[in-house]
Scaffold this motif. Structure first.
Motif, short mmCIF file in Angstrom:
data_model
loop_
_atom_site.label_atom_id
_atom_site.label_comp_id
_atom_site.label_asym_id
_atom_site.label_seq_id
_atom_site.Cartn_x
_atom_site.Cartn_y
_atom_site.Cartn_z
N SER A 1 -3.31 -7.85 -3.61
CA SER A 1 -2.70 -6.53 -3.40
C SER A 1 -3.43 -5.78 -2.28
CB SER A 1 -2.71 -5.70 -4.69
OG SER A 1 -4.03 -5.50 -5.17
N ASP B 1 9.95 0.44 -0.02
CA ASP B 1 10.04 -0.52 -1.12
C ASP B 1 8.77 -1.35 -1.22
OD1 ASP B 1 11.80 -1.78 -3.20
OD2 ASP B 1 11.40 -3.55 -1.99
N TYR B 2 8.29 -1.82 -0.10
CA TYR B 2 7.10 -2.67 -0.05
C TYR B 2 5.87 -1.92 -0.57
CZ TYR B 2 3.40 -5.60 2.00
OH TYR B 2 2.28 -6.39 2.20
N LYS C 1 5.89 -1.47 -4.33
CA LYS C 1 5.63 -2.72 -5.05
C LYS C 1 4.16 -3.12 -4.95
CE LYS C 1 10.08 -3.35 -5.96
NZ LYS C 1 10.68 -2.07 -5.57
N ASP D 1 2.15 -1.06 -7.29
CA ASP D 1 2.29 -1.55 -8.67
C ASP D 1 1.35 -2.73 -8.92
OD1 ASP D 1 3.82 -1.96 -11.32
OD2 ASP D 1 3.99 -3.91 -10.32
N LEU D 2 1.27 -3.64 -7.97
CA LEU D 2 0.39 -4.81 -8.15
C LEU D 2 -1.08 -4.38 -8.13
CD1 LEU D 2 2.21 -7.46 -5.92
CD2 LEU D 2 2.28 -7.21 -8.42
N GLY E 1 11.17 -3.43 -12.21
CA GLY E 1 9.83 -2.87 -12.39
C GLY E 1 8.80 -3.84 -12.90
N HIS F 1 6.07 -6.81 -12.96
CA HIS F 1 5.11 -7.22 -11.94
C HIS F 1 5.59 -8.47 -11.20
CE1 HIS F 1 2.58 -4.20 -13.58
NE2 HIS F 1 2.15 -4.88 -14.62
N ARG G 1 8.70 -9.44 -10.64
CA ARG G 1 9.77 -9.04 -9.72
C ARG G 1 9.17 -8.37 -8.48
NH1 ARG G 1 15.34 -7.73 -10.65
NH2 ARG G 1 16.17 -6.33 -9.04
N ASN G 2 8.19 -7.50 -8.72
CA ASN G 2 7.54 -6.82 -7.60
C ASN G 2 6.77 -7.79 -6.71
OD1 ASN G 2 8.60 -4.41 -8.47
ND2 ASN G 2 6.73 -3.71 -9.46
N ARG H 1 9.22 -9.36 -4.40
CA ARG H 1 9.63 -8.45 -3.33
C ARG H 1 8.53 -8.32 -2.27
NH1 ARG H 1 13.25 -9.39 -6.27
NH2 ARG H 1 15.06 -8.10 -6.74
N VAL H 2 7.29 -8.27 -2.72
CA VAL H 2 6.17 -8.18 -1.76
C VAL H 2 6.10 -9.46 -0.93
CG1 VAL H 2 3.64 -8.13 -1.57
CG2 VAL H 2 4.82 -6.52 -3.09
#
Length: 205
Positions: free
Chosen positions: A37, A60-61, A64, A67-68, A95, A97, A99-100, A103-104
């Motif tokens: 992260s 968005d990035y 995410k 979140d990580l 939401g 982790h 999925r995030n 996306r990352v």
């Protein structure tokens, strides 16, 4: 010298991903959520440098990655992060982790393709490299409205010279660091894909 390095975001990104690639390519090391992260957070300003065309991706990035980073306080490795979501049947939930993480990874891949295309291109325009990166990575997952907005934003991208100035790099040093990122991030992206595939999880959603 240290202060000069602090003002070289490309170098910091490349060095951080070299460390991640070492873990990705190791038989014994697991990739830590915290180091992952942190490395990803260094990439965030790149989206901002590209202007309005990638504003959606930046927002968005960053969310995410945040979140990580929060997850890293209680989850040590990416392996553990995925296992926890699999156990809770929450991999695909909004939401989650996992999925995030996916996306990352997509954001990292977009930057990888962008850098590849910049290294291959000549001239001062970033429109073709950025369009190629978007169409290759993000477009298949976006609806018509977002694709249309991005297409319009491509006309107000910074020039290659403007981007290098924002990154405090000259052409020669930028090429070295971009190539370092391309090589290292490919290993990291493959590692994440394999984490999903080993659990019979797809990555195209």
């Amino acid at each position: 010298m240290a202060m000069a390095d602090e003002q070289k975001p490309l170098r910091k990104i490349a060095d951080a991903f070299k460390d991640l690639a070492a873990a990705a390519n190791s038989e014994t090391l697991s990739m830590e959520v915290q180091s992952f992260s942190h490395a990803c957070s260094l990439v965030s300003p790149l989206f901002g440098c590209l202007g309005i065309a990638f504003k959606f991706a930046e927002m968005d990035y960053v969310a995410k990655v945040d979140d990580l980073a929060e997850a890293s306080k209680s989850i040590a490795t990416l392996n553990s992060l995925l296992d926890r979501d699999v156990a809770q049947n929450s991999v695909r939930k909004a939401g989650s982790h996992s999925r995030n993480l996916l996306r990352v990874k997509r954001g990292l891949d977009m930057v990888r393709v962008l850098f590849e295309q910049i290294l291959l291109s000549e001239g001062n325009s970033l429109r073709d490299p950025a369009s190629m990166a978007y169409s290759h990575v993000f477009a298949p997952h976006h609806g018509w409205a977002i694709r249309k907005a991005v297409a319009a934003g491509m006309y107000v991208l910074p020039t290659r010279a403007q981007l290098l100035k924002k990154l405090n790099e000259d052409e020669a040093s930028a090429r070295i660091q971009m190539q370092n990122y391309v090589t290292a991030s490919a290993s990291v992206i493959l590692y994440i894909d394999q984490l999903f595939h080993l659990r019979n999880l797809s990555t195209d959603w």
